[in-house]
Design a protein around this motif. Structure first.
Motif, PDB file in Angstrom:
ATOM      1  N   ALA A 190       0.836  -1.205   0.000  1.00 57.52           N
ATOM      2  CA  ALA A 190       0.000   0.000   0.000  1.00 57.52           C
ATOM      3  C   ALA A 190       0.872   1.257   0.000  1.00 57.52           C
ATOM      4  CB  ALA A 190      -0.968  -0.022   1.185  1.00 57.52           C
ATOM      5  N   SER A 223       3.350   2.135  -3.216  1.00 55.67           N
ATOM      6  CA  SER A 223       2.649   3.069  -4.108  1.00 55.67           C
ATOM      7  C   SER A 223       3.414   4.382  -4.235  1.00 55.67           C
ATOM      8  CB  SER A 223       1.222   3.322  -3.620  1.00 55.67           C
ATOM      9  OG  SER A 223       1.204   3.996  -2.382  1.00 55.67           O
ATOM     10  N   PRO A 271      -9.633  -5.374   0.177  1.00 58.00           N
ATOM     11  CA  PRO A 271     -10.384  -4.785  -0.934  1.00 58.00           C
ATOM     12  C   PRO A 271     -11.748  -5.437  -1.126  1.00 58.00           C
ATOM     13  CG  PRO A 271      -8.127  -5.274  -1.582  1.00 58.00           C
ATOM     14  CD  PRO A 271      -8.354  -5.952  -0.261  1.00 58.00           C
ATOM     15  N   THR A 314      -6.249  -5.845  -7.448  1.00 55.86           N
ATOM     16  CA  THR A 314      -6.761  -4.941  -6.420  1.00 55.86           C
ATOM     17  C   THR A 314      -5.571  -4.050  -6.063  1.00 55.86           C
ATOM     18  OG1 THR A 314      -6.155  -6.373  -4.561  1.00 55.86           O
ATOM     19  CG2 THR A 314      -8.330  -6.726  -5.576  1.00 55.86           C
ATOM     20  N   SER A 315      -5.667  -3.312  -4.973  1.00 58.50           N
ATOM     21  CA  SER A 315      -4.546  -2.468  -4.575  1.00 58.50           C
ATOM     22  C   SER A 315      -3.284  -3.290  -4.353  1.00 58.50           C
ATOM     23  CB  SER A 315      -4.901  -1.698  -3.298  1.00 58.50           C
ATOM     24  OG  SER A 315      -5.295  -2.591  -2.265  1.00 58.50           O
ATOM     25  N   ARG A 316      -3.432  -4.533  -3.916  1.00 61.26           N
ATOM     26  CA  ARG A 316      -2.264  -5.381  -3.659  1.00 61.26           C
ATOM     27  C   ARG A 316      -1.464  -5.646  -4.932  1.00 61.26           C
ATOM     28  NH1 ARG A 316      -2.759 -10.136   0.768  1.00 61.26           N
ATOM     29  NH2 ARG A 316      -2.920  -8.800   2.608  1.00 61.26           N
ATOM     30  N   THR A 329       0.236  -2.449  -6.649  1.00 62.49           N
ATOM     31  CA  THR A 329       1.451  -1.895  -6.058  1.00 62.49           C
ATOM     32  C   THR A 329       2.632  -2.859  -6.115  1.00 62.49           C
ATOM     33  OG1 THR A 329       0.752  -2.674  -3.879  1.00 62.49           O
ATOM     34  CG2 THR A 329       0.198  -0.391  -4.471  1.00 62.49           C
ATOM     35  N   VAL A 367      -7.004   5.333  -4.285  1.00 56.05           N
ATOM     36  CA  VAL A 367      -6.227   4.247  -4.885  1.00 56.05           C
ATOM     37  C   VAL A 367      -6.315   4.293  -6.402  1.00 56.05           C
ATOM     38  CG1 VAL A 367      -6.033   1.745  -5.123  1.00 56.05           C
ATOM     39  CG2 VAL A 367      -6.407   2.749  -2.874  1.00 56.05           C
ATOM     40  N   MET A 377      -2.922   5.019  -8.586  1.00 57.31           N
ATOM     41  CA  MET A 377      -2.409   3.960  -9.436  1.00 57.31           C
ATOM     42  C   MET A 377      -2.543   4.294 -10.921  1.00 57.31           C
ATOM     43  SD  MET A 377      -0.929   1.669  -7.605  1.00 57.31           S
ATOM     44  CE  MET A 377      -0.254   3.204  -6.927  1.00 57.31           C
ATOM     45  N   LEU A 426      -7.815  -3.203 -12.853  1.00 56.05           N
ATOM     46  CA  LEU A 426      -7.675  -2.839 -11.439  1.00 56.05           C
ATOM     47  C   LEU A 426      -9.031  -2.422 -10.899  1.00 56.05           C
ATOM     48  CD1 LEU A 426      -6.350  -1.935  -8.779  1.00 56.05           C
ATOM     49  CD2 LEU A 426      -5.652   0.179  -9.944  1.00 56.05           C
ATOM     50  N   ALA A 434     -10.794  -0.790  -7.748  1.00 54.42           N
ATOM     51  CA  ALA A 434     -10.492   0.001  -6.550  1.00 54.42           C
ATOM     52  C   ALA A 434     -11.737   0.775  -6.147  1.00 54.42           C
ATOM     53  CB  ALA A 434      -9.330   0.952  -6.824  1.00 54.42           C
ATOM     54  N   ARG A 485     -13.052  -0.732   0.594  1.00 53.71           N
ATOM     55  CA  ARG A 485     -12.477  -1.787   1.429  1.00 53.71           C
ATOM     56  C   ARG A 485     -13.458  -2.156   2.536  1.00 53.71           C
ATOM     57  NH1 ARG A 485      -7.131  -2.293   0.183  1.00 53.71           N
ATOM     58  NH2 ARG A 485      -6.647  -3.427   2.101  1.00 53.71           N
TER      59      ARG A 485
END
Length: 475
Positions: free
Chosen positions: A46, A50, A148, A163-165, A168, A185, A189, A266, A268, A271
């Motif tokens: 995260a 990022s 997420p 996802t954010s994982r 990044t 996010v 991204m 992606l 986003a 969460r």
């Protein structure tokens, strides 16, 4: 094997680390239970990766914004070097350094999945399936964070998506990236991967980006992303997705009848708390939901003062720096109660967290940067506060013009007219994320405007925006 500690902390992210470390400093014993990496999402998937991805593009843009330097900067970013630099910061998930920090601080570490098994009891299931029980003499602290959310889009649960994982930690730049979402996010991204050469399309359900912010923030980020070459489609949602088994490309159908093809998708859009499998039902607390807490971070759904929740899982201010702030307050409150002294939430004591209700600083590293603290004008008015808002173009400040030839930025101040203090501030433009702490001090300190007027910003700096805002207010 059973073991007893004064406090058991489930979750070794930033909040869990800080609360455990502070408790040991206060003379108590503490153990951290962690199923993944010590250091949590922020360190590996995260905040840290990022920002490492975003910084090279920002540095190049800063050089290109000044005549003389601009002529020396050519070519694209070296994606391999950018990704390698990110990996140096994250260690590619190696948490040995963070684990060593716990050990040096006198905090025990038990690896495995922890869940409550009754009052002050935590069962930990290790990777090999063995189960051990930890007993807490005084308190259990939950610091399990969030994960997420995937929206109900046809086909989304049948394909692998970012996802954010993944966004990044990816090891290669996708040629085409579609991003579903319009929040922090999604915007960060989109900025990062576009700067690395990806063709990026944003699908935004709403009619603006960053809808919880002041309108100027979303407007400036929209302009910035468009200038980078990102395609933004407002008022559009994905309705169906599928990945081709041979080419691995993803097809995205949208509700306006269009079809997009990309290499990575992606998602986003938000969460949810990681509370579904924490054994909360064993103590009469509903699982799978946020955990409301008081200003000492005690879980209010439960009687007594033994169960606490810090960080994103309590939903007060889901940001790493606020998790650490809550952890400091929580640890102090637990230590006070363990010593038989009262810790009254909201009473103004050093162990009472309160800034996470009215003075939360946020920083978004898009192009341009945006930052804020406190309430927006809309939120303040909805809360019944009589406010006056003043705005000023940061471009018109001498220090900004000297910083960058094409500097563009906006500042907005929200003033509580009844008390004569700043209760909100939003900044956009280069250095916005560094300028916001000044506003945070003003909001938290409730500095009267007449006194704030005497805090003279140095010339010629971008901080002169404070003088201009106060002048716009009439001082």
């Amino acid at each position: 094997m059973d073991a007893a500690y004064d406090v058991v902390v489930i979750g070794g992210g930033p909040g869990g680390e800080v609360v455990a470390g502070r408790l040991v400093r206060a003379g108590l014993t503490a153990v951290v239970v962690e199923a993944e990496e010590v250091g949590g999402e922020c360190s590996y998937r995260a905040c840290v990766p990022s920002k490492a991805l975003l910084r090279p593009g920002a540095a190049r843009a800063a050089a290109r914004a000044v005549a003389g330097a601009r002529q020396s900067v050519a070519g694209a970013l070296d994606a391999a070097q950018v990704l390698a630099r990110r990996d140096r910061f994250t260690g590619r998930g190696d948490d040995s350094g963070q684990a060593d920090w716990l050990d040096g601080a006198g905090v025990a570490l038990v690896r495995g999945h922890g869940r409550l098994a009754g009052e002050r009891r935590v069962e930990v299931t290790g990777a090999d399936g063995t189960v051990r029980t930890l007993r807490a003499r005084h308190a259990v602290v939950l610091s399990t964070g969030t994960e997420p959310v995937l929206p109900p889009v046809e086909g989304l649960d049948r394909i692998d998506v970012w996802t954010s994982r993944q966004a990044t930690t990816a090891d290669a730049v996708p040629e085409r990236l579609v991003v579903v979402g319009g929040g922090v996010v999604a915007c960060e991204m989109a900025t990062a991967w576009r700067s690395l050469g990806a063709s990026v399309t944003l699908l935004v359900r709403d009619q603006a980006l960053l809808t919880d912010w002041e309108p100027c923030a979303g407007e400036e980020v929209t302009r910035g992303l468009t200038g980078l070459g990102v395609t933004i489609r407002f008022g559009v949602s994905a309705t169906r997705v599928a990945r081709d088994a041979t080419t691995r490309t993803v097809t995205v159908d949208t509700d306006d009848g269009a079809t997009l093809v990309c290499d990575e998708l992606l998602v986003a859009v938000g969460r949810r708390p990681r509370t579904a499998d924490l054994g909360l039902d064993s103590v009469g607390v509903r699982a799978g939901h946020w955990l409301p807490v008081d200003d000492t971070c005690r879980v209010t759904a439960l009687g007594g003062a033994w169960l606490y929740a810090v960080g994103d899982v309590n939903h007060r201010a889901p940001l790493t720096h606020m998790a650490k702030y809550q952890a400091r307050a929580c640890a102090a409150a637990i230590a006070e109660r363990a010593a038989g002294r009262p810790a009254v939430p909201g009473g103004g004591q050093a162990w009472s967290a309160e800034a996470d209700r009215f003075a939360v600083p946020q920083a978004v590293f898009t192009s341009p940067e945006v930052a804020s603290v406190g309430l927006t004008e809309r939120a303040a008015r909805e809360a019944g506060i009589a406010v006056r808002a003043v705005e000023y173009r940061v471009d018109d400040v001498a220090g900004a013009a000297l910083y960058a030839d094409d500097y563009r930025g906006h500042a907005k101040l929200v003033v509580d007219e009844g008390r004569g203090v700043v209760i909100g501030c939003t900044l956009t433009g280069p250095l916005a994320t560094e300028l916001v702490h000044t506003a945070t001090v003003a909001v938290v300190g409730e500095v009267p405007l007449e006194r704030l007027w005497h805090a003279v910003p140095a010339f010629p700096t971008v901080s002169e925006i404070w003088l201009r805002l106060l002048e716009a207010y009439g001082l």
